[in-house]
Scaffold this active site. Sequence first.
Site, PDB file in Angstrom:
ATOM      1  N   ARG A  44      -9.211   7.469   2.725  1.00 51.27           N
ATOM      2  CA  ARG A  44      -9.587   6.973   1.408  1.00 51.27           C
ATOM      3  C   ARG A  44     -11.009   7.426   1.113  1.00 51.27           C
ATOM      4  O   ARG A  44     -11.906   7.225   1.935  1.00 51.27           O
ATOM      5  CB  ARG A  44      -9.511   5.455   1.372  1.00 51.27           C
ATOM      6  CG  ARG A  44      -8.089   4.917   1.399  1.00 51.27           C
ATOM      7  CD  ARG A  44      -8.054   3.420   1.536  1.00 51.27           C
ATOM      8  NE  ARG A  44      -8.424   3.014   2.894  1.00 51.27           N
ATOM      9  CZ  ARG A  44      -8.501   1.753   3.286  1.00 51.27           C
ATOM     10  NH1 ARG A  44      -8.275   0.785   2.418  1.00 51.27           N
ATOM     11  NH2 ARG A  44      -8.829   1.466   4.529  1.00 51.27           N
ATOM     12  N   GLY A  94       0.138   1.420   7.457  1.00 50.56           N
ATOM     13  CA  GLY A  94      -0.015   0.031   7.868  1.00 50.56           C
ATOM     14  C   GLY A  94      -0.450  -0.863   6.735  1.00 50.56           C
ATOM     15  O   GLY A  94      -1.189  -1.829   6.950  1.00 50.56           O
ATOM     16  N   ARG A 102       3.862   0.418  -4.730  1.00 55.02           N
ATOM     17  CA  ARG A 102       3.079   0.301  -5.965  1.00 55.02           C
ATOM     18  C   ARG A 102       2.163   1.507  -6.165  1.00 55.02           C
ATOM     19  O   ARG A 102       1.872   1.887  -7.298  1.00 55.02           O
ATOM     20  CB  ARG A 102       2.259  -0.989  -5.955  1.00 55.02           C
ATOM     21  CG  ARG A 102       3.101  -2.249  -6.083  1.00 55.02           C
ATOM     22  CD  ARG A 102       2.263  -3.454  -6.451  1.00 55.02           C
ATOM     23  NE  ARG A 102       1.299  -3.814  -5.431  1.00 55.02           N
ATOM     24  CZ  ARG A 102       1.548  -4.615  -4.411  1.00 55.02           C
ATOM     25  NH1 ARG A 102       2.769  -5.124  -4.250  1.00 55.02           N
ATOM     26  NH2 ARG A 102       0.611  -4.916  -3.526  1.00 55.02           N
ATOM     27  N   GLY A 136      -3.317 -11.674   8.200  1.00 58.31           N
ATOM     28  CA  GLY A 136      -3.353 -12.166   9.570  1.00 58.31           C
ATOM     29  C   GLY A 136      -3.951 -11.131  10.488  1.00 58.31           C
ATOM     30  O   GLY A 136      -4.228  -9.999  10.095  1.00 58.31           O
ATOM     31  N   HIS A 137      -4.169 -11.550  11.734  1.00 60.21           N
ATOM     32  CA  HIS A 137      -4.664 -10.649  12.765  1.00 60.21           C
ATOM     33  C   HIS A 137      -3.955 -10.976  14.075  1.00 60.21           C
ATOM     34  O   HIS A 137      -3.155 -11.911  14.154  1.00 60.21           O
ATOM     35  CB  HIS A 137      -6.189 -10.769  12.910  1.00 60.21           C
ATOM     36  CG  HIS A 137      -6.946 -10.072  11.812  1.00 60.21           C
ATOM     37  ND1 HIS A 137      -6.953  -8.711  11.669  1.00 60.21           N
ATOM     38  CD2 HIS A 137      -7.704 -10.577  10.800  1.00 60.21           C
ATOM     39  CE1 HIS A 137      -7.691  -8.377  10.627  1.00 60.21           C
ATOM     40  NE2 HIS A 137      -8.148  -9.487  10.071  1.00 60.21           N
ATOM     41  N   ASP A 168      -1.713  -6.280  18.371  1.00 57.35           N
ATOM     42  CA  ASP A 168      -2.063  -5.049  17.663  1.00 57.35           C
ATOM     43  C   ASP A 168      -1.500  -3.805  18.339  1.00 57.35           C
ATOM     44  O   ASP A 168      -0.853  -2.978  17.700  1.00 57.35           O
ATOM     45  CB  ASP A 168      -3.586  -4.906  17.562  1.00 57.35           C
ATOM     46  CG  ASP A 168      -4.153  -5.662  16.371  1.00 57.35           C
ATOM     47  OD1 ASP A 168      -3.367  -6.220  15.591  1.00 57.35           O
ATOM     48  OD2 ASP A 168      -5.385  -5.708  16.224  1.00 57.35           O
TER      49      ASP A 168
END
Length: 389
Positions: A44, A94, A102, A136-137, A168
């Site tokens: 990005r 992810g 979208r 969340g994590h 993770d």
Amino acid sequence: MQSSDGSAGPLVGLRVLELAGLGPAPHAAMVLADLGADVVRVERPFGRALRFGPEDATDIVRRGRRSVFADLKESEGRALVRALAARADVLIEGLRPGVAERLGVGPEDCGRDNPGLVYARVTGWGQDGPLAQDPGHDLNYIGLTGLLHAMGGRAGGPPPPPLNLVGDFGGGSMLLVIGVLAALWERSRSGSGQVVDSAMVDGTALLGQMTYALRGMGEWSDERSANLLDGAAPFYDTYECGDGKYVAVAALEPQFFAALLEGLGIAGAHLSAQGDRGGWPALRARFARRFASRTRDEWAAHFAGTDACVTPVLTFTEAGAHPHVVARSTLIEVDGILQAAPAPRFSRTPNRRPSAPGAPGADTESVLRDWGVGSPAATSAVRARPRAR
């Protein structure tokens, strides 16, 4: 085996497109790159992305792949991603469920020109279900499976946060990689791609299957510090030594337990049987006194070459210098930064040594050339300079 550009590994020739993110998605992309895949990371050009250093140069999870910029909020950026996806075998993202759709880079958008694309998605809660849209994590995901409670330290206190390995990177990244490879194998027969939905909560539960199995057999209690592998057993625990450092003891089998007693010099003493839980407190106290009588490294040297399953608990710095780690090059230095070497290892197609991460977006020309993306819209999008942050 090496490709024409000198890369090596069993996945040479596989093209992977990674939409930049955090946590398990870039880790999975790193693993695939380590194994030889040509991974292109779409950065990005602006936003709230977490940065670890100047131009991400020290974020070693970004190692081994090339990158381009694309602003997915602009039509040119979306066109670039779709053009690259049309030439990719795998796309990894992810994002929160529905975001890619979208933005115009969801599975249907990218699969329209590439029906063989494996579209790999990793999220915390999965693509559907009551919590799918919730943030969340790692701690949240492993907490919902029962595993955080089970591995949460001693009884009587709150479970401390463990390193974010289980949710993770175990339940997320590793299960995503397995899903990608499974989908590629299926594609080799059907010719069709598919969506891989890797949810960290699902993967975490799968990693805990042995504990669920023990529970199903009546051999695991919901009470912490009451089970064989959670610190209740004195022969499967850590002990403080005379210098304040620690050793790990994992003498589960009877022959290993016997070697532990022999090494501690208490083999002939009056002791309870290994399986006698009533005698565990006294046995633990005896072990603790013995380990406190020498330094950690003295005990490590004393038990070296025995079957007692006693090893030192090392810091990251110490781990890099351990003889076994050095002999296998388990940890390596790339541009002066200590990091894990690619794994696993292969006899005919050895993994390449990873390269340090480059500047985000620095590989524009080589990606356009090698992937054959040359449309005016895509070219202008990928060459655009990033916006100021």
